[in-house]
Scaffold this motif. Structure first.
Motif, PDB file in Angstrom:
ATOM      1  N   TYR A  89       0.817  -1.160   0.185  1.00 25.49           N
ATOM      2  CA  TYR A  89      -0.053   0.036  -0.128  1.00 25.49           C
ATOM      3  C   TYR A  89       0.901   1.353  -0.057  1.00 25.49           C
ATOM      4  O   TYR A  89       0.512   2.156  -0.666  1.00 25.49           O
ATOM      5  CB  TYR A  89      -0.974   0.036   1.332  1.00 25.49           C
ATOM      6  N   GLU A  90       1.938   1.220   1.011  1.00 29.34           N
ATOM      7  CA  GLU A  90       2.664   2.480   1.052  1.00 29.34           C
ATOM      8  C   GLU A  90       3.445   2.734  -0.331  1.00 29.34           C
ATOM      9  O   GLU A  90       3.498   3.895  -0.827  1.00 29.34           O
ATOM     10  CB  GLU A  90       3.626   2.198   2.015  1.00 29.34           C
ATOM     11  N   GLN A  91       4.024   1.770  -0.908  1.00 27.00           N
ATOM     12  CA  GLN A  91       4.578   1.704  -2.398  1.00 27.00           C
ATOM     13  C   GLN A  91       3.542   2.320  -3.258  1.00 27.00           C
ATOM     14  O   GLN A  91       4.095   3.074  -4.070  1.00 27.00           O
ATOM     15  CB  GLN A  91       5.155   0.493  -2.388  1.00 27.00           C
ATOM     16  N   ASN A  92       2.517   1.784  -3.189  1.00 26.50           N
ATOM     17  CA  ASN A  92       1.653   2.084  -4.456  1.00 26.50           C
ATOM     18  C   ASN A  92       1.172   3.806  -4.346  1.00 26.50           C
ATOM     19  O   ASN A  92       0.925   4.461  -5.307  1.00 26.50           O
ATOM     20  CB  ASN A  92       0.172   1.430  -4.219  1.00 26.50           C
ATOM     21  N   GLN A  93       1.066   4.148  -2.889  1.00 25.85           N
ATOM     22  CA  GLN A  93       0.741   5.376  -2.490  1.00 25.85           C
ATOM     23  C   GLN A  93       1.897   6.371  -2.672  1.00 25.85           C
ATOM     24  O   GLN A  93       1.694   7.713  -2.503  1.00 25.85           O
ATOM     25  CB  GLN A  93      -0.027   5.529  -1.064  1.00 25.85           C
ATOM     26  N   ARG A  94       3.127   5.828  -2.671  1.00 26.30           N
ATOM     27  CA  ARG A  94       4.212   6.566  -2.622  1.00 26.30           C
ATOM     28  C   ARG A  94       4.414   7.455  -1.326  1.00 26.30           C
ATOM     29  O   ARG A  94       4.865   8.658  -1.414  1.00 26.30           O
ATOM     30  CB  ARG A  94       4.414   7.423  -3.998  1.00 26.30           C
ATOM     31  N   GLU A  95       4.030   6.990  -0.222  1.00 22.79           N
ATOM     32  CA  GLU A  95       4.329   7.563   0.977  1.00 22.79           C
ATOM     33  C   GLU A  95       4.257   6.708   2.039  1.00 22.79           C
ATOM     34  O   GLU A  95       3.830   5.295   1.978  1.00 22.79           O
ATOM     35  CB  GLU A  95       2.957   8.582   1.308  1.00 22.79           C
ATOM     36  N   ASN A  96       5.106   6.883   3.227  1.00 26.92           N
ATOM     37  CA  ASN A  96       5.154   6.120   4.272  1.00 26.92           C
ATOM     38  C   ASN A  96       5.284   6.903   5.468  1.00 26.92           C
ATOM     39  O   ASN A  96       5.195   7.969   5.400  1.00 26.92           O
ATOM     40  CB  ASN A  96       6.538   4.996   4.149  1.00 26.92           C
ATOM     41  N   GLU A  97       5.331   6.184   6.670  1.00 33.36           N
ATOM     42  CA  GLU A  97       5.389   6.766   7.945  1.00 33.36           C
ATOM     43  C   GLU A  97       4.254   7.526   8.387  1.00 33.36           C
ATOM     44  O   GLU A  97       4.018   8.558   9.258  1.00 33.36           O
ATOM     45  CB  GLU A  97       6.588   8.013   8.083  1.00 33.36           C
ATOM     46  N   LYS A  98       3.012   7.077   7.787  1.00 27.98           N
ATOM     47  CA  LYS A  98       1.599   7.590   8.053  1.00 27.98           C
ATOM     48  C   LYS A  98       0.885   6.644   8.635  1.00 27.98           C
ATOM     49  O   LYS A  98       0.857   5.324   8.597  1.00 27.98           O
ATOM     50  CB  LYS A  98       1.079   8.053   6.786  1.00 27.98           C
ATOM     51  N   PRO A  99       0.019   6.993   9.802  1.00 24.90           N
ATOM     52  CA  PRO A  99      -1.000   5.878  10.422  1.00 24.90           C
ATOM     53  C   PRO A  99      -1.912   5.694   9.500  1.00 24.90           C
ATOM     54  O   PRO A  99      -2.287   6.378   8.635  1.00 24.90           O
ATOM     55  CB  PRO A  99      -1.412   6.710  11.543  1.00 24.90           C
ATOM     56  N   LEU A 100      -2.206   4.436   9.593  1.00 28.83           N
ATOM     57  CA  LEU A 100      -3.225   3.811   8.857  1.00 28.83           C
ATOM     58  C   LEU A 100      -4.095   2.945   9.576  1.00 28.83           C
ATOM     59  O   LEU A 100      -3.946   2.301  10.850  1.00 28.83           O
ATOM     60  CB  LEU A 100      -2.645   2.886   7.809  1.00 28.83           C
ATOM     61  N   ARG A 101      -5.492   2.723   9.095  1.00 36.38           N
ATOM     62  CA  ARG A 101      -6.541   1.802   9.736  1.00 36.38           C
ATOM     63  C   ARG A 101      -6.280   0.480   8.798  1.00 36.38           C
ATOM     64  O   ARG A 101      -6.164   0.624   7.538  1.00 36.38           O
ATOM     65  CB  ARG A 101      -7.883   2.399   9.554  1.00 36.38           C
ATOM     66  N   VAL A 102      -5.945  -0.600   9.398  1.00 35.25           N
ATOM     67  CA  VAL A 102      -5.935  -1.699   8.766  1.00 35.25           C
ATOM     68  C   VAL A 102      -7.173  -2.775   9.119  1.00 35.25           C
ATOM     69  O   VAL A 102      -6.903  -3.230  10.288  1.00 35.25           O
ATOM     70  CB  VAL A 102      -4.408  -2.411   9.019  1.00 35.25           C
ATOM     71  N   LYS A 103      -7.785  -3.136   8.005  1.00 33.27           N
ATOM     72  CA  LYS A 103      -8.958  -3.951   8.486  1.00 33.27           C
ATOM     73  C   LYS A 103      -8.178  -5.405   7.826  1.00 33.27           C
ATOM     74  O   LYS A 103      -8.038  -5.630   6.770  1.00 33.27           O
ATOM     75  CB  LYS A 103     -10.113  -3.574   7.816  1.00 33.27           C
ATOM     76  N   VAL A 104      -8.285  -6.273   8.615  1.00 31.06           N
ATOM     77  CA  VAL A 104      -7.809  -7.731   8.587  1.00 31.06           C
ATOM     78  C   VAL A 104      -9.002  -8.644   8.381  1.00 31.06           C
ATOM     79  O   VAL A 104      -9.696  -8.918   9.424  1.00 31.06           O
ATOM     80  CB  VAL A 104      -6.594  -8.227   9.485  1.00 31.06           C
ATOM     81  N   ILE A 105      -9.213  -9.429   7.004  1.00 29.54           N
ATOM     82  CA  ILE A 105     -10.401 -10.159   7.100  1.00 29.54           C
ATOM     83  C   ILE A 105      -9.924 -11.569   6.749  1.00 29.54           C
ATOM     84  O   ILE A 105      -8.978 -11.848   5.928  1.00 29.54           O
ATOM     85  CB  ILE A 105     -11.102  -9.489   5.933  1.00 29.54           C
ATOM     86  N   VAL A 106     -10.458 -12.678   7.475  1.00 26.31           N
ATOM     87  CA  VAL A 106     -10.247 -13.995   7.252  1.00 26.31           C
ATOM     88  C   VAL A 106     -11.562 -14.640   6.781  1.00 26.31           C
ATOM     89  O   VAL A 106     -12.562 -14.731   7.564  1.00 26.31           O
ATOM     90  CB  VAL A 106      -9.239 -14.522   8.489  1.00 26.31           C
ATOM     91  N   ASN A 107     -11.421 -15.326   5.860  1.00 25.66           N
ATOM     92  CA  ASN A 107     -12.511 -16.163   5.138  1.00 25.66           C
ATOM     93  C   ASN A 107     -12.491 -17.658   5.807  1.00 25.66           C
ATOM     94  O   ASN A 107     -11.610 -17.878   6.146  1.00 25.66           O
ATOM     95  CB  ASN A 107     -12.912 -15.927   3.809  1.00 25.66           C
ATOM     96  N   ARG A 108     -13.554 -18.373   5.522  1.00 22.48           N
ATOM     97  CA  ARG A 108     -13.712 -19.745   5.876  1.00 22.48           C
ATOM     98  C   ARG A 108     -12.707 -20.695   5.116  1.00 22.48           C
ATOM     99  O   ARG A 108     -12.131 -21.681   5.826  1.00 22.48           O
ATOM    100  CB  ARG A 108     -15.139 -20.306   5.580  1.00 22.48           C
ATOM    101  N   GLU A 109     -12.328 -20.309   4.297  1.00 20.79           N
ATOM    102  CA  GLU A 109     -11.200 -20.993   3.544  1.00 20.79           C
ATOM    103  C   GLU A 109      -9.333 -20.761   3.908  1.00 20.79           C
ATOM    104  O   GLU A 109      -8.443 -21.303   3.612  1.00 20.79           O
ATOM    105  CB  GLU A 109     -10.831 -20.542   1.864  1.00 20.79           C
ATOM    106  N   GLY A 110      -9.696 -19.965   5.049  1.00 22.48           N
ATOM    107  CA  GLY A 110      -8.347 -19.623   5.648  1.00 22.48           C
ATOM    108  C   GLY A 110      -7.447 -18.504   4.770  1.00 22.48           C
ATOM    109  O   GLY A 110      -6.255 -18.216   4.816  1.00 22.48           O
ATOM    110  N   GLU A 111      -8.192 -17.628   3.886  1.00 25.80           N
ATOM    111  CA  GLU A 111      -7.455 -16.869   3.273  1.00 25.80           C
ATOM    112  C   GLU A 111      -7.563 -15.415   3.857  1.00 25.80           C
ATOM    113  O   GLU A 111      -8.568 -14.896   4.483  1.00 25.80           O
ATOM    114  CB  GLU A 111      -8.323 -16.523   1.631  1.00 25.80           C
ATOM    115  N   LEU A 112      -6.320 -14.551   3.612  1.00 21.71           N
ATOM    116  CA  LEU A 112      -6.316 -13.346   4.586  1.00 21.71           C
ATOM    117  C   LEU A 112      -6.409 -12.177   3.556  1.00 21.71           C
ATOM    118  O   LEU A 112      -5.483 -12.285   2.563  1.00 21.71           O
ATOM    119  CB  LEU A 112      -5.100 -13.207   5.607  1.00 21.71           C
ATOM    120  N   ASP A 113      -7.334 -11.260   3.793  1.00 19.64           N
ATOM    121  CA  ASP A 113      -7.063  -9.985   3.170  1.00 19.64           C
ATOM    122  C   ASP A 113      -7.168  -8.923   4.021  1.00 19.64           C
ATOM    123  O   ASP A 113      -7.350  -8.972   4.983  1.00 19.64           O
ATOM    124  CB  ASP A 113      -8.519 -10.288   2.096  1.00 19.64           C
TER     125      ASP A 113
END
Length: 299
Positions: A89-113
Motif C-alpha cells: 500500500y505504501e509503495q503504491n501510494q508513494r508515501e510512508n510513515e503515516k498512520p493507517l487503519r488496517v482491516k484484516v479479514i479472514v474467510n472460511r477458506e483460511g484466506e487473509l485479505d
C-alpha cells in the motif's frame, strides 16, 4: 460461547460472513515498549497485534473456520502477512510513515485479505494512556474534525487532522443511547462481518462520524458502543460492561488492555437508566485508541 447446539445453529444460518479485526498501524508505536510487549516481533508498528490475533483466532475456533486456524496460530506469520499488505500500500501510494487503519479479514477458506486507509495522527498517550482521568475543562475553541475517518470513531485527544499551533485540548464528542435493544449472539461477542445490529443502531441515532451510540440488551443493560468499548465512572472507579454470561458486547482489544492495566477497575453491569444526560464517559477501540465523550439523551 462454547455450547455445541448454539454453535451448530450458527453454522446452519443461511447468511455468509467472514471474521475480521481492525487495528492501527502507526510508526509512533515503535517508540512504545508497551506495544512491543503486545507484538510478535520487537520492531512492530501495529497496535496490540497479539490481542487482535487472539480475538480472531477465538472466532475461528468458535465458528469452525478450521482452514484459518493454522495461519492464525502462527502469530509471526499473521503479523508478517499484514505488514506485506501495508508495504505494498505504501509503495503504491508513494508515501510512508503515516498512520493507517488496517482491516484484516479472514474467510472460511483460511484466506487473509487486508483493507487499508489513512487515519489522523494521535499522540502516543492516546493509544496508551496512563489514566482515564477526564479533562478538567472543555476546549476553548472548536477543533477541526478530520475527514479521514477510517471507518472508526474520532474519539481521542488529538483525533483531528493536526494543525500547527492548534489547540490540542480533548475534543467533546456526542454519545447517544440506543432507543432499541440488541439481543446477544455470537456476532455481538465475536468480530464478524455480520453487523446489521450495529448498522441499525447507527442509522437510528448517528448523523456524523464523531458521534457514537451505546447499545443495550433486552434487560436494559449497556453492552457496548457501535464502534467502541465504553467506560463509566461508578462509585469512585472506572468500570466497563460485562461481555460474558448473556450480557452481550464484544471482547475488545483495548478493553482487555485497560482492564489488565487497571485503568478500568472491573466489569460491572451498567443499567441504561443509570446513564445520565451530560455524563462524560471514556471510549476506546483498536484504531483510535482512547478518548471521551458526553452523553446526550433524547435522539
Amino acid at each position: 460461547m462454547t455450547d455445541n447446539s448454539q454453535h451448530e445453529a450458527y453454522e446452519a444460518q443461511p447468511f455468509k460472513f467472514e471474521m475480521f479485526t481492525s487495528l492501527r498501524y502507526d510508526p509512533i508505536l515503535l517508540k512504545s515498549l508497551e506495544n512491543q510487549d503486545l507484538s510478535f516481533t520487537k520492531d512492530c508498528a501495529l497496535y496490540m497485534p497479539v490481542y487482535h490475533r487472539n480475538r480472531i483466532l477465538e472466532a475461528a475456533r468458535y465458528f469452525n473456520f478450521t482452514k484459518a486456524i493454522p495461519l492464525l496460530k502462527d502469530g509471526v506469520e499473521f503479523q508478517t502477512k499484514i505488514m506485506q499488505f501495508i508495504e505494498a500500500y505504501e509503495q503504491n501510494q508513494r508515501e510512508n510513515e503515516k498512520p493507517l487503519r488496517v482491516k484484516v479479514i479472514v474467510n472460511r477458506e483460511g484466506e487473509l485479505d487486508v483493507e487499508i486507509n489513512s487515519v489522523p495522527e494521535v499522540e502516543l498517550s492516546t493509544l496508551y494512556p496512563n489514566t482515564l482521568t477526564l479533562p478538567s475543562k472543555e476546549p476553548e475553541e472548536p477543533l477541526e474534525v478530520s475527514p479521514l475517518t477510517g471507518g472508526a470513531l474520532n474519539m481521542g485527544p488529538t483525533d483531528y487532522q493536526p494543525v500547527p499551533n492548534h489547540n490540542t485540548s480533548p475534543q467533546k464528542h456526542t454519545i447517544y443511547l440506543d432507543s432499541a435493544t440488541t439481543t446477544q449472539s455470537a456476532h455481538t461477542s465475536l468480530k464478524t462481518t455480520h453487523r446489521p445490529h450495529y448498522d441499525a443502531s447507527r442509522t437510528r441515532h448517528v448523523k456524523t462520524m464523531p458521534e457514537e451510540v451505546l447499545l443495550q440488551n433486552p434487560k436494559g443493560e449497556i453492552t457496548e458502543g457501535s464502534l467502541t468499548t465504553p467506560y463509566f465512572f461508578r462509585n469512585g472507579i472506572w468500570v466497563t460492561p460485562p461481555v460474558h454470561d448473556g450480557h452481550g458486547g464484544q471482547r475488545g482489544t483495548t478493553r482487555r488492555w485497560a482492564i489488565e492495566k487497571g485503568l478500568c477497575s472491573r466489569e460491572e453491569v451498567v443499567r441504561r437508566e443509570s446513564v445520565v444526560d451530560g455524563e462524560r464517559v471514556w471510549v476506546s477501540n483498536g484504531v483510535r485508541g482512547f478518548g471521551w465523550g458526553v452523553v446526550v439523551k433524547g435522539r
